[in-house]
Design a protein around this motif. Sequence first.
Motif, PDB file in Angstrom:
ATOM      1  N   TYR A 298      30.688  39.927  23.060  1.00 31.65           N
ATOM      2  CA  TYR A 298      30.165  38.988  22.234  1.00 31.65           C
ATOM      3  C   TYR A 298      31.453  37.915  22.425  1.00 31.65           C
ATOM      4  N   ALA A 299      31.520  36.228  22.704  1.00 32.98           N
ATOM      5  CA  ALA A 299      32.099  35.568  23.036  1.00 32.98           C
ATOM      6  C   ALA A 299      32.221  34.275  22.162  1.00 32.98           C
ATOM      7  N   LYS A 300      33.795  33.343  21.681  1.00 34.76           N
ATOM      8  CA  LYS A 300      32.905  31.632  21.743  1.00 34.76           C
ATOM      9  C   LYS A 300      32.095  31.291  21.826  1.00 34.76           C
ATOM     10  N   ASN A 301      31.015  31.392  21.192  1.00 35.03           N
ATOM     11  CA  ASN A 301      29.928  30.226  21.653  1.00 35.03           C
ATOM     12  C   ASN A 301      28.901  30.993  22.323  1.00 35.03           C
ATOM     13  N   GLY A 302      28.943  31.855  22.336  1.00 31.30           N
ATOM     14  CA  GLY A 302      27.625  32.429  22.945  1.00 31.30           C
ATOM     15  C   GLY A 302      28.554  34.398  23.750  1.00 31.30           C
ATOM     16  N   TRP A 303      28.253  34.965  25.459  1.00 31.59           N
ATOM     17  CA  TRP A 303      28.303  36.215  25.405  1.00 31.59           C
ATOM     18  C   TRP A 303      28.732  36.042  26.915  1.00 31.59           C
ATOM     19  N   TYR A 304      29.235  37.260  27.504  1.00 28.07           N
ATOM     20  CA  TYR A 304      29.434  36.940  28.798  1.00 28.07           C
ATOM     21  C   TYR A 304      29.220  37.878  29.445  1.00 28.07           C
ATOM     22  N   ILE A 305      29.454  38.499  30.561  1.00 25.94           N
ATOM     23  CA  ILE A 305      29.847  39.299  31.310  1.00 25.94           C
ATOM     24  C   ILE A 305      30.616  38.940  32.825  1.00 25.94           C
ATOM     25  N   ALA A 306      31.433  40.475  32.970  1.00 21.25           N
ATOM     26  CA  ALA A 306      32.847  40.843  33.337  1.00 21.25           C
ATOM     27  C   ALA A 306      33.162  41.525  34.058  1.00 21.25           C
ATOM     28  N   THR A 307      33.737  41.631  35.638  1.00 22.52           N
ATOM     29  CA  THR A 307      34.375  42.685  36.055  1.00 22.52           C
ATOM     30  C   THR A 307      35.534  42.470  36.164  1.00 22.52           C
ATOM     31  N   ARG A 308      36.128  44.039  36.200  1.00 24.47           N
ATOM     32  CA  ARG A 308      37.974  44.022  36.541  1.00 24.47           C
ATOM     33  C   ARG A 308      38.149  44.861  37.102  1.00 24.47           C
ATOM     34  N   ASN A 309      38.957  44.008  38.389  1.00 22.71           N
ATOM     35  CA  ASN A 309      39.196  45.187  39.328  1.00 22.71           C
ATOM     36  C   ASN A 309      40.803  44.629  39.948  1.00 22.71           C
ATOM     37  N   LYS A 310      41.648  46.107  40.079  1.00 14.05           N
ATOM     38  CA  LYS A 310      43.123  46.118  39.750  1.00 14.05           C
ATOM     39  C   LYS A 310      43.514  45.699  41.472  1.00 14.05           C
ATOM     40  N   GLY A 311      43.893  44.389  41.607  1.00 11.53           N
ATOM     41  CA  GLY A 311      44.313  43.402  42.936  1.00 11.53           C
ATOM     42  C   GLY A 311      44.679  42.455  43.193  1.00 11.53           C
ATOM     43  N   THR A 312      45.129  41.679  43.674  1.00 10.49           N
ATOM     44  CA  THR A 312      45.725  40.015  43.772  1.00 10.49           C
ATOM     45  C   THR A 312      44.386  39.180  44.211  1.00 10.49           C
ATOM     46  N   LEU A 313      44.501  38.474  43.578  1.00 10.96           N
ATOM     47  CA  LEU A 313      43.341  37.028  43.809  1.00 10.96           C
ATOM     48  C   LEU A 313      43.284  36.460  44.724  1.00 10.96           C
ATOM     49  N   ASN A 314      42.675  36.422  45.632  1.00  5.43           N
ATOM     50  CA  ASN A 314      43.442  35.774  47.298  1.00  5.43           C
ATOM     51  C   ASN A 314      42.129  34.392  46.916  1.00  5.43           C
ATOM     52  N   ILE A 315      42.423  33.815  47.179  1.00  4.00           N
ATOM     53  CA  ILE A 315      41.459  32.719  47.076  1.00  4.00           C
ATOM     54  C   ILE A 315      40.142  31.834  48.079  1.00  4.00           C
ATOM     55  N   ASP A 316      40.913  31.952  48.902  1.00  2.50           N
ATOM     56  CA  ASP A 316      40.201  32.255  50.378  1.00  2.50           C
ATOM     57  C   ASP A 316      39.317  33.162  50.264  1.00  2.50           C
ATOM     58  N   LYS A 317      39.615  34.204  50.126  1.00  2.00           N
ATOM     59  CA  LYS A 317      38.733  35.732  50.117  1.00  2.00           C
ATOM     60  C   LYS A 317      37.775  35.136  49.326  1.00  2.00           C
ATOM     61  N   SER A 318      38.068  35.311  47.973  1.00  3.03           N
ATOM     62  CA  SER A 318      37.433  35.475  46.874  1.00  3.03           C
ATOM     63  C   SER A 318      36.137  34.307  47.239  1.00  3.03           C
ATOM     64  N   TYR A 344      39.658  34.696  38.176  1.00  2.52           N
ATOM     65  CA  TYR A 344      41.571  34.833  37.890  1.00  2.52           C
ATOM     66  C   TYR A 344      42.377  36.441  37.696  1.00  2.52           C
ATOM     67  N   GLN A 345      43.574  35.555  38.130  1.00  2.64           N
ATOM     68  CA  GLN A 345      44.054  37.214  37.870  1.00  2.64           C
ATOM     69  C   GLN A 345      45.029  36.780  36.435  1.00  2.64           C
ATOM     70  N   GLN A 346      45.164  38.276  36.473  1.00  3.15           N
ATOM     71  CA  GLN A 346      45.307  38.718  34.387  1.00  3.15           C
ATOM     72  C   GLN A 346      46.172  39.673  34.925  1.00  3.15           C
ATOM     73  N   GLY A 347      47.760  39.669  34.983  1.00  5.52           N
ATOM     74  CA  GLY A 347      48.519  41.010  35.266  1.00  5.52           C
ATOM     75  C   GLY A 347      48.039  41.031  37.091  1.00  5.52           C
ATOM     76  N   ASP A 348      47.921  42.398  37.173  1.00  8.20           N
ATOM     77  CA  ASP A 348      47.741  43.566  38.145  1.00  8.20           C
ATOM     78  C   ASP A 348      46.106  43.439  38.644  1.00  8.20           C
ATOM     79  N   GLU A 349      45.355  42.646  37.768  1.00 10.93           N
ATOM     80  CA  GLU A 349      43.951  42.838  37.676  1.00 10.93           C
ATOM     81  C   GLU A 349      43.512  41.636  38.091  1.00 10.93           C
ATOM     82  N   VAL A 350      42.251  41.201  39.186  1.00 13.77           N
ATOM     83  CA  VAL A 350      41.225  40.382  39.011  1.00 13.77           C
ATOM     84  C   VAL A 350      40.028  40.599  38.177  1.00 13.77           C
ATOM     85  N   VAL A 351      39.258  38.992  37.120  1.00 12.37           N
ATOM     86  CA  VAL A 351      38.763  39.322  36.596  1.00 12.37           C
ATOM     87  C   VAL A 351      37.827  38.025  37.093  1.00 12.37           C
ATOM     88  N   SER A 352      36.814  38.197  37.850  1.00 15.80           N
ATOM     89  CA  SER A 352      35.730  37.670  37.268  1.00 15.80           C
ATOM     90  C   SER A 352      34.697  37.902  36.297  1.00 15.80           C
TER      91      SER A 352
END
Length: 365
Positions: A298-318, A344-352
């Motif tokens: 659950y999140a504010k105003n609804g709910w969410y699904i997400a993935t986290r993985n170690k890495g650096t976000l590359n906008i062009d590739k993503s 987005y990037q959060q620390g050393d992880e990429v969050v979708s």
Amino acid sequence: MNNFLSQLPSFSRTLFCADIKFWLLQLLGWIPFFLFQFALIGNVPLLAEENIVFASLATTFAIFGSLFLRLIYKKDTALRVNRYPHIIVVPLASLAIALGADLLLNQSLLGLSLFSERLASVGNLQPAWSNAPFMFLSYLIWSILYLLITKQRHLQAAIRERQDMTLALRESQIKNLENQLNPHFMFNTINNIRALILVDGERARDSLSKFADIMRAQINYEGNASITLKDELQFVRDYMDLMLLQFGKRLEYHEQIDDELLTQTVPRLSLHLLVENAIKHGVIPTNEAGKLAVYVGYAKNGWYIATRNKGTLNIDKSSSGIGLTNLQQRLQYQFGEGCQFKIYQQGDEVVSRIDFYHNNLAQAV
């Protein structure tokens, strides 16, 4: 019954096929007309039998006259294409029907007067054409109300039709996007298995078996734009079994799921695409051990699904490739502003993450 109605004249079909709402408004609308007839007679006592007969006859002929007007307005194509203004057609039609109804009323009273002196006295109080002005005014009011209500119903029908066409187009677009997903997924998986054959034949055979199970599940859900989160998670787990066979200890997979949300519906393959993208950009490019986690909550105003993985976000590739672009389009078609997709990037992880809003307002969470 349908054959019988089809053989009736058009006026009879209008009479018998009118909807309940029309007749309810008819009865409610002509009750004041019926009551006002007693005032027009001016005969005492008001509730005398002959007065009731006169008011009933006048109201009956008035109602039949309104049905003729309805038939004119429904069949007159000149009104529909606005060749003649309503300001001309409506008064002329109302006047003609009022004169005809008054004539029928007068002739009926004349015939009934042969059997009753009291009805003859009422007929004398209401000579020919004396009731026509009041009928004319009543038909004008009736016509205005009828045309306004009819126009409103046509507008509502047009809006519904446009909405149905938009929905059909949207479903067609979603279907086209879904048809792109299966070849995309199959191509990536087959390439992975092909690469694994050169390294470990046994694991390649196991991967091929898992792939067959996944494709069988795909076929079972074919045609469904949305599935329950529970079923989507099961598909992701089967897919991760395939990936774990391929990557072994190089890949760690974790879940944090709120079971209360398992009955929610999501676009088919939405979570899978997030997971596949995380493996493609977070695990495959490196030789280091990768970590992947799936979150549902659950999140504010609804709910969410997400993935986290170690890495650096590359906008062009993503942002490239058919998978995520496809997902963004499907979310837009199905939910509009009722959801939001972001990477987005959060620390050393990429969050979708995909947020679904209960109030259909796309606000940042």
